[in-house]
Design an enzyme around this catalytic site. Sequence first.
Site, PDB file in Angstrom:
ATOM      1  N   HIS B  67       0.821  -1.202   0.000  1.00 19.37           N
ATOM      2  CA  HIS B  67       0.000   0.000   0.000  1.00 19.37           C
ATOM      3  C   HIS B  67       0.864   1.265   0.000  1.00 19.37           C
ATOM      4  O   HIS B  67       0.584   2.245  -0.700  1.00 19.37           O
ATOM      5  CB  HIS B  67      -0.935  -0.039   1.219  1.00 19.37           C
ATOM      6  N   GLU B  70       2.179   1.866  -3.368  1.00 21.12           N
ATOM      7  CA  GLU B  70       1.141   2.452  -4.232  1.00 21.12           C
ATOM      8  C   GLU B  70       1.123   3.979  -4.084  1.00 21.12           C
ATOM      9  O   GLU B  70       1.130   4.722  -5.067  1.00 21.12           O
ATOM     10  CB  GLU B  70      -0.224   1.857  -3.857  1.00 21.12           C
ATOM     11  N   GLU B 142      -4.580   7.788   7.327  1.00 17.97           N
ATOM     12  CA  GLU B 142      -5.448   6.829   6.631  1.00 17.97           C
ATOM     13  C   GLU B 142      -5.671   5.599   7.524  1.00 17.97           C
ATOM     14  O   GLU B 142      -6.792   5.100   7.649  1.00 17.97           O
ATOM     15  CB  GLU B 142      -4.795   6.421   5.295  1.00 17.97           C
TER      16      GLU B 142
END
Lengths: 420, 422
Positions: B67, B70, B142
Amino acid sequence: MSEFVRKNICDGVAFGSIRDDRFKIGRISATLIVPLSRNTAAANALLSCVLTRSCKKYPDFTALSRKLDSLYGAALYPSVRQTGDYQALTITATGIDDQYALDGNSVSSELAELLCSILFEPNVTDLRFDEEDVEQERRQLIENIDAEYSEKRLYAVKRCIEVMCRDEVFSVGRYGSRQDVEKLTNENIYDAWQTLLKEARVELTMLGNTDPQNAYEGFAGYFGGLPRTVRTVPHIDVHPKEVKRVAETEEVSQSKLVMGFRSARPATDAQALENSLMSAILGATPTSKLFLNVREKKSLCYYCVSRVDNDKGIMLIDSGVETENIEKAEQAIMEQVNSLKNGNITDSELEDAKLAMKNSVMSSLDNLAAMQSFYLTRLMRNDPLSPLEAFKLIDGITKNRIVELAQQIEPDTVYSLVGN
Amino acid sequence: MEFTKIENKRVNEEYYRLEHSSGLTVIVYPKKGFNSVYASIGTKFGSIYSRFTNNGREICVPDGTAHYLEHKLFESEDGDAFSKYAKTGASANAYTSFDMTCYLFSCTDKFRESLEILIDLIQTPYFTKETVAKEQGIIAQEIKMYDDSPDWRVMMNLFKGLYHHHPINIDIAGSVESIAEITPEILYECYNSYYNLHNMVMTVVGGVDPQEVRSIVDEKIRPSEKIDTQVLFPEEPYKVVRSYTEQVLPVAVPMFELGFKEDSGSRYATSRELIATSILMNAFVGESSELYRRLLDAKLVNAAFGHEYLEGLGYRSLIISGESRNPKAAAEMIDEAVRKLHKNGISEAEFENARKVVYGKMVAGFDYKSSLASELMNGEFTGRKLFDGIEAVADITLKDINERLEVQLDADNCCLSVVKGM
């Protein structure tokens, strides 16, 4: 695809359709729009749930579900929205296009008929809805209202609006309150049904690969004979005298900051587009002022987003931040709002936002749900635009116009949900 | 190499597939009359790929690395991809799941430029100490957002209750602590292992011509040399870890997920198995099922009730989820119905009904560009072909469904995960 063709059926009832052979599903909907009111919001919301649970022909939940299953898993569901000072209740039916039905049935005409039955021939005996249906849907609506507390980003936005608009009907909310729903009687729901049929503005839509004529005639048959008077409410502008500050604590690991502003309330659809472009430049794209400065430069948050409600004339900016950074984030956000007001808009900021907005308008033409929402949103405004008209208009919006609109932004409420 | 056309007469659909000389698999799905194009490039590298070998060398990376990678791939030496997409008007995004990472955009104009940006994005890694450090704050927020999300927590707690060792039991984004260990070197290691075109797929769906895509790929893509990567998973027992798990969070209506763990073997499920499972679950807990009605009548669930099949390499579980004032009572009622189901199977009438529902859902799926794109990509990574599903619905029998049931919904191998209020 065809143009959006809108025909009047009778006073306050219109039928809009698009014939489009690109899709394998069709979408029929009825939207009933009435002034939002503390006295009727809960009854209307519960009514929309009760109506989609059963009807005379399919008098219980399982019978109706089986009917939908037999139409290849067709869907029938209510949704309730607030649009400015109005409450909009939409019942939508979706199902596969007739050419894919394996048994040669016409799914689309069955769904159109079903939608008429739902609205006009509900499961009513002696002026009362089925008691069990009402109790089941009341329980579920209450759980639905309670659940709004669970997702903290949405909950914080809801609380900000409640604080900001506490003296306005807007704070009633789309479902009314839990207490309102608890108190409703069967008579209230029956009255709500009768009143809606006579007084709501009704927008019917049919989108997909089916000739809409039969559905139009079906609806016209039901609505045609009704004596109707459509109710409207005047809009009242609000200018905050001072900024309201409310902080509430909660057991959460991330705090939420929601800033509420009064903004322009555009009279026409074209002006609403301009206002939305203003918000896009400020904080609705990954190259907006808020994203680049509050997220990317200062690493304060994962999301920091602005959006305008053109029908109400408010703008909200919401973000999730560390508790110790709430103040820092508020300052950083205000810096960007002021920068916009002062006209600090580069040509590239303006052009990028225009491109993003044009892309979103044109993309909506590739999806029936988005098309339905595009047209319904616009029909609430004066001089509604088609997607192509909107597309062309965006190009001509000037920086001066954006600054004019930005200058109408007034801070009203700062709400924070503070983690322990 | 040329495109191979793949078509299906039942639904009048077709698409084009090409194994490009660079190593990249390219799939173009033209949608006549559409204004927009949805393009994505994905790699078979998700959060569960935390231990793997690269040409025989074993590598272990911190939780949340896929992640993090990304996020960081969006940046290159000459600026970030978002600002480049802003010049074409494309709406861009990316996501990391348990088993893949995907980069995408949707545009109505300047398709060529947008696709060039996407290709550049995945071919130009640029990780420095400073850029990696800058992302810590954003991703930490997040992670915290997900920590507060009851939907997410109830699901992750379930996975922890179902799986002893399989990394499906770890959050996709990792933890604030694990991401602190991520360095540019680790990101490059993962990039060099898995962002290899032989491990990647491009899907383009919408108003587009296959030859146009081909010409852009020919021009822009730099070929990859094939390398051998193997993901490593620890041995996972059949039995669940525990039968009940709960977390207290500020929610007004408790949420639950009831998961039934299955033997996952060492391969992906086939299209036919997925369809059989879908029909089975629609018959068993769908809108018109007897069980759903009984749960509603007992006031144990509401409209937020559903089911899904969690399936990938080394994990398979059926999940029934909902909101309930009394999750334990709901789970008991479901448990009782599962035992009865194993005794009686589903009836011919229930089967035909559910088959129609599943058929309708599959037909509807062809209208959505994003779901087509992800189905196609997923299909490449799992060996399933797009039209196999709709064909399976047509010829599947009740016997298939009841056979499938024999290895699914083991009432003695399930876990109930609950998130309840203070």
